[in-house]
Design a protein around this motif. Structure first.
Motif, PDB file in Angstrom:
ATOM      1  N   UNK A  94      13.631   1.797  -9.165  1.00  0.00           N
ATOM      2  CA  UNK A  94      13.529   2.050 -10.611  1.00  0.00           C
ATOM      3  C   UNK A  94      12.232   1.517 -11.216  1.00  0.00           C
ATOM      4  N   UNK A  95      11.727   0.424 -10.677  1.00  0.00           N
ATOM      5  CA  UNK A  95      10.471  -0.136 -11.174  1.00  0.00           C
ATOM      6  C   UNK A  95       9.322   0.826 -10.901  1.00  0.00           C
ATOM      7  N   UNK A  96       9.325   1.428  -9.714  1.00  0.00           N
ATOM      8  CA  UNK A  96       8.285   2.409  -9.368  1.00  0.00           C
ATOM      9  C   UNK A  96       8.363   3.615 -10.299  1.00  0.00           C
ATOM     10  N   UNK A  97       9.560   4.092 -10.583  1.00  0.00           N
ATOM     11  CA  UNK A  97       9.716   5.241 -11.485  1.00  0.00           C
ATOM     12  C   UNK A  97       9.239   4.909 -12.898  1.00  0.00           C
ATOM     13  N   UNK A  98       9.570   3.726 -13.382  1.00  0.00           N
ATOM     14  CA  UNK A  98       9.113   3.314 -14.710  1.00  0.00           C
ATOM     15  C   UNK A  98       7.597   3.184 -14.755  1.00  0.00           C
ATOM     16  N   UNK A  99       7.019   2.589 -13.730  1.00  0.00           N
ATOM     17  CA  UNK A  99       5.555   2.435 -13.681  1.00  0.00           C
ATOM     18  C   UNK A  99       4.867   3.797 -13.626  1.00  0.00           C
ATOM     19  N   UNK A 100       5.427   4.725 -12.863  1.00  0.00           N
ATOM     20  CA  UNK A 100       4.845   6.076 -12.789  1.00  0.00           C
ATOM     21  C   UNK A 100       4.919   6.779 -14.138  1.00  0.00           C
TER      22      UNK A 100
ATOM     23  N   UNK B  33       0.791  -1.232   0.000  1.00  0.00           N
ATOM     24  CA  UNK B  33       0.000   0.000   0.000  1.00  0.00           C
ATOM     25  C   UNK B  33       0.825   1.285   0.000  1.00  0.00           C
ATOM     26  N   UNK B  34       1.962   1.354   0.679  1.00  0.00           N
ATOM     27  CA  UNK B  34       2.740   2.600   0.605  1.00  0.00           C
ATOM     28  C   UNK B  34       3.380   2.857  -0.759  1.00  0.00           C
ATOM     29  N   UNK B  35       3.059   2.171  -1.779  1.00  0.00           N
ATOM     30  CA  UNK B  35       3.488   2.269  -3.173  1.00  0.00           C
ATOM     31  C   UNK B  35       4.998   2.062  -3.333  1.00  0.00           C
ATOM     32  N   UNK B  36       5.825   2.736  -2.557  1.00  0.00           N
ATOM     33  CA  UNK B  36       7.270   2.560  -2.688  1.00  0.00           C
ATOM     34  C   UNK B  36       7.696   1.144  -2.292  1.00  0.00           C
ATOM     35  N   UNK B  37       6.889   0.468  -1.527  1.00  0.00           N
ATOM     36  CA  UNK B  37       7.204  -0.897  -1.106  1.00  0.00           C
ATOM     37  C   UNK B  37       6.617  -1.952  -2.036  1.00  0.00           C
ATOM     38  N   UNK B  38       5.892  -1.536  -3.048  1.00  0.00           N
ATOM     39  CA  UNK B  38       5.176  -2.487  -3.902  1.00  0.00           C
ATOM     40  C   UNK B  38       6.084  -3.509  -4.584  1.00  0.00           C
TER      41      UNK B  38
END
Length: 186
Positions: A72-78, A28-33
């Motif tokens: 990096x995965x979070x940045x790409x998804x965003x 849920x905190x998105x950065x931990x996804x």
């Protein structure tokens, strides 16, 4: 090999649902996804192969080490989400055709990400980039995982309360599809 009876199937379904719920809560905190999904994939793999829930300590260790690797995965998804939003709202030219092509590319990348999670779930020490490279070379498994992911996505849009269950079911489906369609991933 004898087929499992209804109690074993019910226990498997309950364990997959529990892993999906816990993975969703931790993500849920998105950065931990990404780290939560990798640990959830390991938990699913352990349940799938051994028939029991995994010990918690190795999952926590994998989660902690996956936090920085997942940024990096979070940045790409965003970036992809921003791109899809901009095309869908008409902020950039291209219209419906570009929207469909972009959504298809994102679905394919989600399939690669799903197969990458399977590889990392099988071997938590494997680097994510190497796992993604291997996943990108398995088109049958990626296509199947993409298809089930799209189905799960639309089911989640229709019935949002099922999202935690769908996370576990999608991870389980990705492991089964990878076992059947990509023999080189083992």
């Amino acid at each position: 090999m004898p087929r499992p009876d209804w109690r074993e199937r019910f226990a498997l379904g309950a364990d997959v649902a529990l892993i999906g719920i816990l993975t969703t809560v931790v993500a849920l905190p998105v950065l931990t996804a990404p780290a939560a999904l990798a640990a959830g994939s390991s938990a699913i793999r352990h349940r799938y192969t051994s028939g029991s829930l995994p010990p918690l300590r190795p999952l926590l260790h994998q989660f902690r080490h996956g936090l920085l690797r997942g940024l990096p995965v979070i940045l790409l998804a965003a970036a992809l989400l921003l791109d899809l939003t901009a095309i869908g709202r008409g902020w950039v030219p291209g219209g419906p055709l570009l929207l469909i092509l972009t959504a298809a590319a994102i679905a394919w990348l989600a399939g690669v990400a799903g197969l990458t999670l399977v590889i990392v779930g099988r071997n938590p020490q494997s680097p994510w980039r190497a796992a993604a490279r291997i996943a990108g070379n398995q088109p049958k498994a990626v296509a199947a995982i993409s298809a089930t992911g799209v189905l799960a996505f639309f089911l989640a849009l229709t019935i949002p309360v099922t999202i935690p269950l769908l996370v576990g079911i999608q991870l389980f489906a990705a492991h089964i599809l990878a076992d059947r369609l990509s023999p080189f991933v083992r």
